[in-house]
Design a protein around this motif. Sequence first.
Motif, PDB file in Angstrom:
ATOM      1  N   VAL A 180       4.393  13.859  19.356  1.00  0.00           N
ATOM      2  CA  VAL A 180       3.707  14.212  18.107  1.00  0.00           C
ATOM      3  C   VAL A 180       2.851  13.061  17.575  1.00  0.00           C
ATOM      4  N   SER A 185       5.495  21.673  25.120  1.00  0.00           N
ATOM      5  CA  SER A 185       6.423  21.903  24.013  1.00  0.00           C
ATOM      6  C   SER A 185       5.724  22.578  22.833  1.00  0.00           C
ATOM      7  N   ASN A 186       6.503  23.303  22.050  1.00  0.00           N
ATOM      8  CA  ASN A 186       5.959  23.955  20.849  1.00  0.00           C
ATOM      9  C   ASN A 186       5.416  22.938  19.860  1.00  0.00           C
ATOM     10  N   ASP A 187       6.059  21.758  19.763  1.00  0.00           N
ATOM     11  CA  ASP A 187       5.556  20.708  18.873  1.00  0.00           C
ATOM     12  C   ASP A 187       4.155  20.273  19.286  1.00  0.00           C
ATOM     13  N   ALA A 205       1.484  23.048  18.597  1.00  0.00           N
ATOM     14  CA  ALA A 205       1.123  23.143  17.179  1.00  0.00           C
ATOM     15  C   ALA A 205      -0.011  22.191  16.803  1.00  0.00           C
ATOM     16  N   ASP A 249       7.857  10.010  21.735  1.00  0.00           N
ATOM     17  CA  ASP A 249       7.562  11.207  20.941  1.00  0.00           C
ATOM     18  C   ASP A 249       6.089  11.588  21.070  1.00  0.00           C
TER      19      ASP A 249
END
Length: 181
Positions: free
Chosen positions: A92, A140-142, A145, A90
Amino acid sequence: MTSPMFRKKEMNELQRLSVADAKAAHTFPLTIVLDSVRSMHNVGSVFRTADSFGLESIVLCGYTPSPPHREIHKTALGATETVHWQYEKDIVPVLEKLKADGYRIIAAEQVHNSISLETIQYNPTEKIAVIFGNEVEGVSNDALALCDQVVEIPQFGAKHSLNISVSVGIIVWELIRTFNQ
């Protein structure tokens, strides 16, 4: 006929480092984050670029393939042994940890409010992480952000698209060139 002025260097003239010395010498404060890059050839090429420029590390995220794999090693040419790297599923938490550790998070992507690569400015003591995304979907958009900034490579052709391994080379070179000024 070969010009004596432009004689190719022999292997012993290249001053190649041992694996241990290369790992210790990777001190340019730049980490590359690969966000679901699918091509093993691109991954291997990024390893070679990271080794060539003495980058701090590479973080492979999502479904980005990781060493050991024959197809990665084919283009990495041993750089998987000389560059610090890790795999995290992941992205994030990876970016959150980098931010907590004082990294400026920059994505390489074509988005509104991006800056053109040649205008990037930073403090030479600053630690930077640059995210490169999937060959089709991009970053990715995540991940976007969590970015502090997004940089775009100026392009003048019809496609407005570069292979990720080419983009990594261009952006890393510009950051190092700017750093050395």
